[in-house]
Every structure is written in structure tokens, then in C-alpha cells.
Scaffold this active site. Structure first.
Site: not given
Length: 133
Positions: A48, A51, A97, A100, A120
Site C-alpha cells: 500500500c 501505509c 487496504c 488504512c 484491478c
């Protein structure tokens, strides 16, 4: 999912590029075939961009022909949260995510075996860590 409540909107804006902020925090989308990772083939993990949580393995990446990085599964069951999304007049599944709460992209049931799923994902939502030999 435990959305990151420790950072303020101003802190997110300071930490992310304008494009990353638009996509990760405002649920935007980058143009197809423009992101850094749509045609990326190195071995490693995608994390991510907000984070740093590990999200996807390059082993699960495939060329979907869509112009966005596509994966047939998340790194593990705790990496990516899914949420029903009816924005833009469409019924889709949003990928977030789990750590976060940042927007990653969408999940579609048209991927390859073994899962049949296609995550995607926006390149701007990701960073890459090369596999160490």
C-alpha cells in the site's frame, strides 16, 4: 477493516503525492496504461502506497489487457478488504487496504484460475519491493 484514524486529512495530503491522494483517499482512478506497474514484471511484493502494508505478490500478477496492474488474489486474507460500491451508476466491489482503508481499485469475477478473480488496482495505490535473492 481498521481505517487509519491516526492521520488527519492534512497529514495524508502532506505524505502522499496529489495523484496518490486523489486515488487512495478520494477513491479516484488513474487512466489505463499510464501507471508505473501496469506492465511491471519483476519478482517481489506490492505494498500500500499510503501505509506500507503488503498487499499482493508478483506471483499472482497477470496481464489482464486492461491497462491496470491485475492480480488473481491478495497476498493473504487479511491484506485487502472488499466493499460494495455503487458509485458512477455501477455495482462493483471496491478493493481497500485493510490496514488504512485506502482505495486500491476494484475486484471483478473475470480473472484466471485458480481464483477466477481480477483485482484491478491503481499503480498509484502501490509501491513495489523487489524480491531479495
Amino acid at each position: 477493516m481498521t481505517a487509519d484514524k491516526t492521520r488527519t486529512d492534512a497529514e495524508w495530503r502532506a505524505e502522499l503525492s496529489p495523484e496518490q491522494y486523489r486515488i487512495l483517499r478520494e477513491h479516484g482512478t488513474e487512466q489505463a496504461f499510464t501507471g508505473e506497474y501496469w506492465d511491471h514484471h519483476e519478482a517481489g511484493e506490492y505494498h500500500c502506497a499510503a501505509c506500507g502494508a503488503p498487499l499482493f505478490s508478483s506471483a499472482a500478477k497477470f496481464d489482464s489487457g486492461t491497462g491496470w496492474p491485475s492480480f488473481y488474489q491478495a497476498l493473504n486474507a487479511d491484506a485487502v478488504a472488499e466493499k460494495h460500491d455503487t458509485s458512477h451508476g455501477m455495482a462493483r466491489v471496491e478493493a481497500l487496504c485493510r490496514r488504512c482503508g485506502s482505495h486500491l481499485g476494484h475486484v471483478f469475477p473475470d480473472g484466471p484460475a485458480p481464483t477466477g478473480m481480477r483485482y484491478c488496482i491503481n499503480s498509484a495505490s502501490l509501491t513495489f519491493q523487489r524480491k531479495q535473492d
